[in-house]
Design a protein around this motif. Structure first.
Motif, mmCIF file in Angstrom:
data_model
loop_
_atom_site.group_PDB
_atom_site.id
_atom_site.type_symbol
_atom_site.label_atom_id
_atom_site.label_comp_id
_atom_site.label_asym_id
_atom_site.label_seq_id
_atom_site.Cartn_x
_atom_site.Cartn_y
_atom_site.Cartn_z
ATOM 1 N N ARG A 61 0.823 -1.216 0.000
ATOM 2 C CA ARG A 61 0.000 0.000 0.000
ATOM 3 C C ARG A 61 0.854 1.262 0.000
ATOM 4 O O ARG A 61 0.457 2.293 -0.543
ATOM 5 C CB ARG A 61 -0.946 -0.001 1.201
ATOM 6 C CG ARG A 61 -2.135 -0.929 1.051
ATOM 7 C CD ARG A 61 -3.229 -0.563 2.033
ATOM 8 N NE ARG A 61 -2.784 -0.629 3.408
ATOM 9 C CZ ARG A 61 -2.867 -1.719 4.171
ATOM 10 N NH1 ARG A 61 -3.385 -2.827 3.670
ATOM 11 N NH2 ARG A 61 -2.438 -1.708 5.418
ATOM 12 N N HIS A 88 -14.592 4.222 -3.640
ATOM 13 C CA HIS A 88 -13.798 3.199 -2.958
ATOM 14 C C HIS A 88 -12.391 3.113 -3.540
ATOM 15 O O HIS A 88 -11.400 3.017 -2.804
ATOM 16 C CB HIS A 88 -14.482 1.831 -3.085
ATOM 17 C CG HIS A 88 -13.633 0.711 -2.557
ATOM 18 N ND1 HIS A 88 -12.787 -0.025 -3.367
ATOM 19 C CD2 HIS A 88 -13.470 0.210 -1.303
ATOM 20 C CE1 HIS A 88 -12.167 -0.923 -2.637
ATOM 21 N NE2 HIS A 88 -12.557 -0.802 -1.391
ATOM 22 N N THR A 89 -12.267 3.141 -4.871
ATOM 23 C CA THR A 89 -10.961 2.974 -5.511
ATOM 24 C C THR A 89 -10.040 4.144 -5.226
ATOM 25 O O THR A 89 -8.843 3.966 -4.949
ATOM 26 C CB THR A 89 -11.133 2.799 -7.031
ATOM 27 O OG1 THR A 89 -12.055 1.738 -7.282
ATOM 28 C CG2 THR A 89 -9.812 2.458 -7.686
ATOM 29 N N HIS A 91 -10.110 5.971 -2.636
ATOM 30 C CA HIS A 91 -9.720 5.846 -1.228
ATOM 31 C C HIS A 91 -8.677 4.740 -1.046
ATOM 32 O O HIS A 91 -7.734 4.887 -0.245
ATOM 33 C CB HIS A 91 -10.955 5.539 -0.383
ATOM 34 C CG HIS A 91 -10.646 5.267 1.057
ATOM 35 N ND1 HIS A 91 -10.367 6.266 1.964
ATOM 36 C CD2 HIS A 91 -10.562 4.096 1.746
ATOM 37 C CE1 HIS A 91 -10.137 5.723 3.152
ATOM 38 N NE2 HIS A 91 -10.248 4.417 3.047
ATOM 39 N N ALA A 92 -8.811 3.636 -1.786
ATOM 40 C CA ALA A 92 -7.905 2.496 -1.631
ATOM 41 C C ALA A 92 -6.547 2.752 -2.267
ATOM 42 O O ALA A 92 -5.517 2.314 -1.748
ATOM 43 C CB ALA A 92 -8.541 1.246 -2.242
ATOM 44 N N TRP A 93 -6.554 3.434 -3.416
ATOM 45 C CA TRP A 93 -5.313 3.713 -4.141
ATOM 46 C C TRP A 93 -5.013 5.203 -4.061
ATOM 47 O O TRP A 93 -5.552 6.007 -4.827
ATOM 48 C CB TRP A 93 -5.443 3.275 -5.603
ATOM 49 C CG TRP A 93 -5.605 1.794 -5.760
ATOM 50 C CD1 TRP A 93 -5.368 0.830 -4.831
ATOM 51 C CD2 TRP A 93 -6.036 1.097 -6.938
ATOM 52 N NE1 TRP A 93 -5.627 -0.419 -5.344
ATOM 53 C CE2 TRP A 93 -6.036 -0.286 -6.634
ATOM 54 C CE3 TRP A 93 -6.424 1.512 -8.212
ATOM 55 C CZ2 TRP A 93 -6.402 -1.250 -7.566
ATOM 56 C CZ3 TRP A 93 -6.787 0.550 -9.145
ATOM 57 C CH2 TRP A 93 -6.765 -0.816 -8.818
ATOM 58 N N ASP A 173 -8.711 -4.261 -4.573
ATOM 59 C CA ASP A 173 -7.937 -4.570 -3.372
ATOM 60 C C ASP A 173 -6.920 -3.454 -3.171
ATOM 61 O O ASP A 173 -6.223 -3.070 -4.105
ATOM 62 C CB ASP A 173 -7.232 -5.912 -3.548
ATOM 63 C CG ASP A 173 -6.644 -6.430 -2.251
ATOM 64 O OD1 ASP A 173 -5.812 -5.725 -1.651
ATOM 65 O OD2 ASP A 173 -7.017 -7.546 -1.834
ATOM 66 N N PRO A 174 -6.793 -2.890 -1.951
ATOM 67 C CA PRO A 174 -5.828 -1.808 -1.730
ATOM 68 C C PRO A 174 -4.398 -2.170 -2.109
ATOM 69 O O PRO A 174 -3.612 -1.285 -2.474
ATOM 70 C CB PRO A 174 -5.954 -1.535 -0.227
ATOM 71 C CG PRO A 174 -7.351 -1.942 0.111
ATOM 72 C CD PRO A 174 -7.632 -3.139 -0.766
#
Length: 471
Positions: A61, A88-89, A91-93, A173-174
């Protein structure tokens, strides 16, 4: 005896015999093919050619990217999920060397409005409105995003190192982005596993994808990677190096990498990587929590939508794949392509098998009623039936094992119970794909039949931060 003198019962008995012979032989051939794949997986795993590596999610990450990455997200009629996916994406990436190209159509204002709302929160999102009415094909939308990327590179002097493909319904997936970026240091194409999310509200239809992908991305793709054969792209959680994309674009008349006449352009591009001297990798990696680094999403929860989606896969992979990709000189490669293209014939054999089941049941009832049995099993047919029963038992064991590994015992048990559901959907999808393919032979252009998505996994995440991002 003259055929004209045969009774209805004798004609039905003949049909039963012929169906038994046809279905029995081809079921067994299909089972032997699957057993060969099972043993190839086991042998390669014992030799260390197939391994599931473990990594630190935290390290991935926080890993900086080796170059600028473009994420292509084609969207048609995705107003209900595109905002949640982007929220979501993003925030994750959190890496800054990342730009999202979201392709919308001018006649789809709802999706465009939802994407604009999500894009307003992050400067990394670039909205691209297609200059034609949708839906065209997914490949056509991807090509529009590719042209927008070229224009941005020229205008901003910020070269793109690689292109990552995702759909509007995906839950990323992060750790996936950094894993893909790291793998591209020594590869031109990377595919991560896809994990359908079990659906309590659709245990039989929406959840039957779980076991199919558990085997396909837990076994078959791992074998293909170990053998060095072509790796089909799933269209999500996969990335291409910029070099291989440019080579593919120069090879096409319109100078675009994606074939807009293909219904499964992702599958086609994955197999074509080797033609341009590229290297492909399937990365099956788990974090320290034991969870697979993969793309997750909900799959169609109604039988009509599942059939429509699978018919597009069969049409693009089996029919168009045979027409457009042909065969290779490698035995292993042709084995894999034959497996990919068996969908229509498998549907026919399954239909014959279920027809046999119904007919045999009816004749058994007539026999109990005293009408007699017109024929008896020969030793050869008895052996054929026994071999099929043993092969089916083995198939149950493998399906249960691979599903249980990813989803637990309960889902593994349900996977076995869902086998008839999977088969019925396959039969219906095979028929629909054949009809669609026959229309293209008469000159009709292929159409992008987008799967409807009403709910995104991020909505059920329970995270206030994610909910705020996607609201």
């Amino acid at each position: 005896m003259d055929l004209g003198e045969w009774s209805v019962l004798e004609w039905l008995a003949l049909a039963e015999y012929e169906l038994l012979l046809f279905a029995g032989v081809f079921f067994l051939l299909g089972a032997l093919d699957e057993i060969a794949m099972d043993f190839a997986w086991a042998w390669l795993r014992l030799r260390g050619k197939i391994r599931t590596h473990s990594v630190s999610r935290a390290d991935l990450r926080h890993r900086e990217l080796s170059g600028r990455i473009a994420v292509f997200i084609p969207a048609w009629d995705e107003a209900r999920v595109i905002g949640h996916m982007l929220g979501h994406t993003l925030h994750a990436w959190k890496q800054r060397d990342l730009v999202f190209y979201v392709g919308c159509y001018r006649n789809d204002p709802a999706t465009l409005q939802a994407a604009i709302k999500a894009a307003s929160r992050d400067s990394r999102v670039r909205l691209v409105v297609h200059d034609k009415d949708g839906p065209s094909t997914k490949a056509d939308c991807l090509n529009r995003l590719y042209r927008a990327m070229l224009q941005d590179e020229e205008r901003r002097n910020q070269p793109i190192r690689s292109v990552l493909l995702h759909d509007a319904e995906d839950l990323v997936d992060p750790a996936a982005l950094a894993l893909i970026d790291r793998t591209l240091d020594n590869a031109d194409f990377v595919q991560l596993p896809v994990l359908p999310i079990p659906q309590p509200s659709s245990r039989w239809i929406g959840s039957h994808y779980c076991e199919e992908f558990a085997e396909a991305h837990g076994k078959a793709m791992a074998v293909r990677d170990a053998l060095g054969t072509g790796l089909p792209a799933a269209g999500v959680g996969c990335a291409f190096s910029r070099n291989i994309l440019d080579l593919m674009a120069r090879d096409n008349d319109d100078k675009s990498p994606f074939s807009d006449q293909s219904l499964t352009e992702d599958y086609e591009m994955g197999l074509r990587v080797a033609e341009f001297g590229g290297r492909s990798r399937f990365m099956r990696v788990r974090g320290e929590d034991g969870q697979l680094i993969a793309t997750r999403s909900y799959f169609p929860s109604s039988i009509a939508r599942a059939v429509r989606q699978k018919s597009r896969w069969i049409h693009g992979i089996a029919f168009q794949g045979w027409d457009r990709l042909g065969w290779e000189n490698s035995l292993a490669e042709n084995w894999m392509r034959l497996r990919d293209r068996r969908g229509p014939f498998s549907a026919l054999v399954l239909f014959a098998g279920y027809s046999l089941l119904l007919l045999s049941g009816g004749l058994a009832l007539l026999d109990l009623a005293g009408f007699g049995n017109a024929w008896e099993l020969s030793p050869l047919l008895y052996g054929l039936l026994l071999a099929n029963m043993l092969a089916f038992a083995w198939r149950i064991v493998m399906r249960f094992s691979f599903t249980t590994r990813e989803y637990g015992f309960a889902e593994g048990f349900r996977a076995v119970l869902r086998i008839p559901v999977s088969n019925i959907i396959a039969i219906m999808a095979g028929r629909r794909a054949l009809m669609a393919y026959s229309r293209t032979l008469r000159g009709q252009s292929p159409q992008w039949e987008v799967t409807d998505h009403t709910y995104h996994p991020a909505q059920a995440s329970g995270s206030d931060e994610l909910a705020e991002q996607a609201s």
